[in-house]
Motif scaffolding. Structure first.
Motif, PDB file in Angstrom:
ATOM      1  N   PRO A 239     -83.439 -38.692  39.138  1.00 12.86           N
ATOM      2  CA  PRO A 239     -82.364 -38.629  38.140  1.00 12.86           C
ATOM      3  C   PRO A 239     -82.672 -39.491  36.921  1.00 12.86           C
ATOM      4  O   PRO A 239     -81.987 -40.473  36.625  1.00 12.86           O
ATOM      5  N   SER A 240     -83.711 -39.115  36.221  1.00  7.26           N
ATOM      6  CA  SER A 240     -84.176 -39.850  35.053  1.00  7.26           C
ATOM      7  C   SER A 240     -85.179 -38.982  34.315  1.00  7.26           C
ATOM      8  O   SER A 240     -85.880 -38.173  34.941  1.00  7.26           O
ATOM      9  N   THR A 241     -85.279 -39.133  32.994  1.00  3.86           N
ATOM     10  CA  THR A 241     -86.280 -38.360  32.262  1.00  3.86           C
ATOM     11  C   THR A 241     -87.690 -38.844  32.567  1.00  3.86           C
ATOM     12  O   THR A 241     -88.668 -38.211  32.170  1.00  3.86           O
TER      13      THR A 241
ATOM     14  N   PRO B 160     -83.491 -45.452  40.364  1.00  2.00           N
ATOM     15  CA  PRO B 160     -82.351 -45.762  39.500  1.00  2.00           C
ATOM     16  C   PRO B 160     -82.294 -44.829  38.312  1.00  2.00           C
ATOM     17  O   PRO B 160     -83.315 -44.383  37.819  1.00  2.00           O
ATOM     18  N   SER B 161     -81.091 -44.528  37.867  1.00  2.00           N
ATOM     19  CA  SER B 161     -80.921 -43.646  36.712  1.00  2.00           C
ATOM     20  C   SER B 161     -80.346 -44.439  35.563  1.00  2.00           C
ATOM     21  O   SER B 161     -79.834 -45.529  35.735  1.00  2.00           O
TER      22      SER B 161
ATOM     23  N   PRO C   9     -77.620 -42.510  28.526  1.00  2.00           N
ATOM     24  CA  PRO C   9     -78.286 -41.962  27.352  1.00  2.00           C
ATOM     25  C   PRO C   9     -78.791 -43.071  26.433  1.00  2.00           C
ATOM     26  O   PRO C   9     -78.150 -44.093  26.268  1.00  2.00           O
ATOM     27  N   GLY C  10     -79.952 -42.794  25.833  1.00  2.00           N
ATOM     28  CA  GLY C  10     -80.514 -43.720  24.877  1.00  2.00           C
ATOM     29  C   GLY C  10     -81.517 -44.668  25.487  1.00  2.00           C
ATOM     30  O   GLY C  10     -82.263 -45.335  24.785  1.00  2.00           O
ATOM     31  N   SER C  11     -81.553 -44.789  26.834  1.00  2.00           N
ATOM     32  CA  SER C  11     -82.554 -45.613  27.483  1.00  2.00           C
ATOM     33  C   SER C  11     -83.716 -44.750  27.887  1.00  2.00           C
ATOM     34  O   SER C  11     -83.697 -43.548  27.750  1.00  2.00           O
ATOM     35  N   SER C  12     -84.747 -45.369  28.484  1.00  2.00           N
ATOM     36  CA  SER C  12     -85.952 -44.612  28.833  1.00  2.00           C
ATOM     37  C   SER C  12     -85.690 -43.607  29.924  1.00  2.00           C
ATOM     38  O   SER C  12     -86.487 -42.707  30.146  1.00  2.00           O
ATOM     39  N   GLY C  13     -84.549 -43.741  30.643  1.00  2.00           N
ATOM     40  CA  GLY C  13     -84.257 -42.794  31.714  1.00  2.00           C
ATOM     41  C   GLY C  13     -83.107 -41.883  31.397  1.00  2.00           C
ATOM     42  O   GLY C  13     -82.355 -41.504  32.275  1.00  2.00           O
ATOM     43  N   ASN C  14     -82.924 -41.520  30.148  1.00  2.00           N
ATOM     44  CA  ASN C  14     -81.745 -40.756  29.763  1.00  2.00           C
ATOM     45  C   ASN C  14     -81.751 -39.347  30.326  1.00  2.00           C
ATOM     46  O   ASN C  14     -82.761 -38.843  30.773  1.00  2.00           O
TER      47      ASN C  14
END
Length: 412
Positions: free
Chosen positions: A174-176, A242-243, A246-251
Motif C-alpha cells: 500500500p505505497s507507490t 507502512p503506507s 499523499p505528498g510523501s514518497s509512499g503516496n
C-alpha cells in the motif's frame, strides 16, 4: 516426419482449416500437409477415418479470435496450439467461470478461455452423465483481463464488490514504492477485502491475485460493502508495509497533492510510442544491433526502444518473442485493414514480390521475421535495411509487405 514425394497418393482425412489438410499416407501414417494447390491436387473429397473416434457432441461453439488451446484449465497449462478464428469446436463442459473444456474437429481435447472475445456458443453445452462434475476441478485462472492472460491463482474468496473506473496501478504494497504488478483495467471487477487507510484498498482481482490500489474515486467505485474482518476488530492490512499520505514518497495513485501522475489513456500511450519511434527516422539499420545503444537498430530493437522511451515498457528482444507477447496480451487480427494505430504488425520472411509466393503461409505457425509499428492508413513505421534508409515509413498495400503480413495487435 518426412517429405511426401511428387506423385505419391494420400488419403485426405479432413480439411483442418484454410491452410492445412490432415492426411494418411500409404503406410497408414497420419499427419498434416499444406492445403496449397502448389503441393497437393485433390482428386476426391476427404475420406472418413474409420479408426478415429468422432467427437462425442456436434460442434456447439465457434472461435471468434485466435485463442490458446491448453492442456489444463490454467495459463500454466501447456499451449498445444492456437485455435483459429471461425474454427468450430465442441464445448463439453464449463470448468469454471474462466475455462471451457472443448474438443476440436480432430477429436483433441483441451481448454480455452470462456471470454466472449475468443469464443461464441452456438448451441447448448451437454450435461455431464449422471449430473457429475466438470472435466477438471480446482482453481484455475482466466485467459485474460482486458485480453491478456492472467497468472494461475485460486478463485477469490468474496464476490466482486468494486469496479475499476480508470486504469490504475495494482501494487504489492500500500505505497507507490510497492512494485506495480500490472494495471487494472477500466470496467474490471475486483473484490475489496479491506481498507488499509484513507489512501489504499487491499483488493483481489478476478484471477485471485491480491494487492493494493488507490481509494480515489478517480480509479475505483465500490458496488457493495467491504467485508468486516474475521473476529470483529478493525480492518487489517494484507502486508505489514507502512503506507503514507499523499505528498510523501509512499503516496496513493495520484490523489490530490500526489507526485505520481495518472496513467495516460490508451490513445495517448499509442501517440507517445509513435512519437518516440518517429524521432529515430533515418537511424541506420544493423542486423542483431546492440540493445544498449540507439546508434543502429534492427526491426525488433527499434520497436522495443520506442516502447521503452515512451512508456518505460521493455518488450521482448526479438520479433518472434514480441509476436508471442502480443498474442498473449491482446486480440489479434490477420487482416491488416483491421489493425489500429499503434498496433505491432508481424511479417514472414521475404520470398519475392509476387502474391502467389505467399499463398501457403499460416499466420500463427509461420516463423516471424520482421516487426513494425502500424501508423494507420496502410502505413508502417519500421527498419529493415541500410539501402532503404534505416528507420522509415512504408506503405503496405499492393506490395510484398501485404503478402508477407501474418497478424497484428496491441502490445499495450
Amino acid at each position: 516426419m518426412r517429405y511426401l514425394k511428387k506423385g505419391e497418393s494420400v488419403s485426405v482425412l479432413e480439411e483442418t482449416n484454410s491452410y492445412w489438410l490432415q492426411v494418411r499416407d500409404a503406410s497408414g501414417q497420419i499427419g498434416y500437409i499444406s492445403s496449397s494447390s502448389k503441393y497437393v491436387n485433390l482428386t476426391a473429397g476427404p475420406t472418413e477415418v474409420a479408426d478415429a473416434p468422432a467427437p462425442v457432441n456436434a460442434a456447439n461453439a465457434v472461435i471468434v479470435a485466435g485463442v490458446s488451446f491448453r492442456t489444463a484449465p490454467s495459463t500454466s497449462g501447456e499451449r498445444m496450439r492456437y485455435l483459429q478464428k471461425d474454427e468450430l469446436v465442441t464445448v463439453t463442459s464449463q470448468v469454471n467461470d474462466y475455462w471451457y473444456a472443448v474438443t476440436d474437429a480432430n477429436g483433441q481435447t483441451g481448454y480455452v478461455s470462456t471470454s466472449s472475445k475468443y469464443i461464441k456458443l452456438t448451441g447448448g453445452i451437454a450435461a455431464s452423465e449422471g449430473g457429475g462434475s466438470t472435466l477438471e476441478s480446482g482453481g484455475s485462472s482466466s485467459e485474460g483481463s482486458s485480453s491478456s492472460e492472467a497468472a494461475d491463482a485460486p478463485a477469490p474468496v468474496n464476490a466482486a464488490n468494486a469496479v475499476i473506473v480508470a486504469g490504475v496501478s495494482f501494487r504489492t504494497a500500500p505505497s507507490t514504492s510497492g512494485e506495480r504488478m500490472r494495471y487494472l483495467q477500466k470496467d474490471e471487477l475486483v473484490t475489496v477485502t479491506s481498507q488499509v487507510n484513507s489512501y489504499w484498498y487491499a483488493v483481489t482481482d478476478a484471477s485471485g491475485q491480491s494487492g493494493y490500489v488507490s481509494t480515489s474515486s478517480q480509479y475505483i467505485r465500490l458496488t457493495g460493502d467491504i467485508p468486516a474482518p474475521a473476529g470483529g476488530g478493525s480492518g487489517s492490512e494484507l502486508s505489514s508495509t507502512p503506507s503514507s499520505a499523499p505528498g510523501s514518497s509512499g503516496n496513493a495513485e495520484a490523489p490530490a497533492g500526489s507526485d505520481e501522475p495518472a496513467r495516460p489513456s490508451a490513445s495517448a500511450q499509442v501517440e507517445s510510442v509513435i512519437e518516440a519511434g518517429m524521432k529515430y527516422l533515418g537511424t541506420p539499420y544493423e542486423y542483431g544491433s546492440s540493445r544498449s545503444t540507439t546508434t543502429t537498430f534492427d526491426c525488433s530493437d527499434f520497436v522495443r526502444q520506442a516502447f521503452k522511451d515512451a512508456l518505460g515498457v521493455t518488450l521482448p528482444a526479438d520479433s518472434a518473442s514480441q509476436g508471442e507477447y502480443v498474442l498473449d496480451k491482446s486480440q489479434v487480427t490477420t487482416d491488416w485493414k483491421q489493425l489500429k494505430r499503434g498496433d505491432l504488425i508481424f511479417f514472414m520472411s521475404y520470398k519475392g514480390t509476387s502474391a502467389s509466393l505467399y499463398q501457403s503461409k499460416d499466420p500463427f505457425n509461420t516463423r516471424i521475421s520482421h516487426v513494425g509499428i502500424y501508423l494507420g492508413d496502410g502505413q508502417v513505421l519500421h527498419t529493415y535495411s541500410n539501402e532503404s534508409g534505416g528507420v522509415r515509413v512504408n506503405s503496405i498495400q499492393g506490395r510484398h509487405w501485404e503478402y508477407r503480413f501474418l497478424y497484428g495487435g496491441s502490445a499495450l
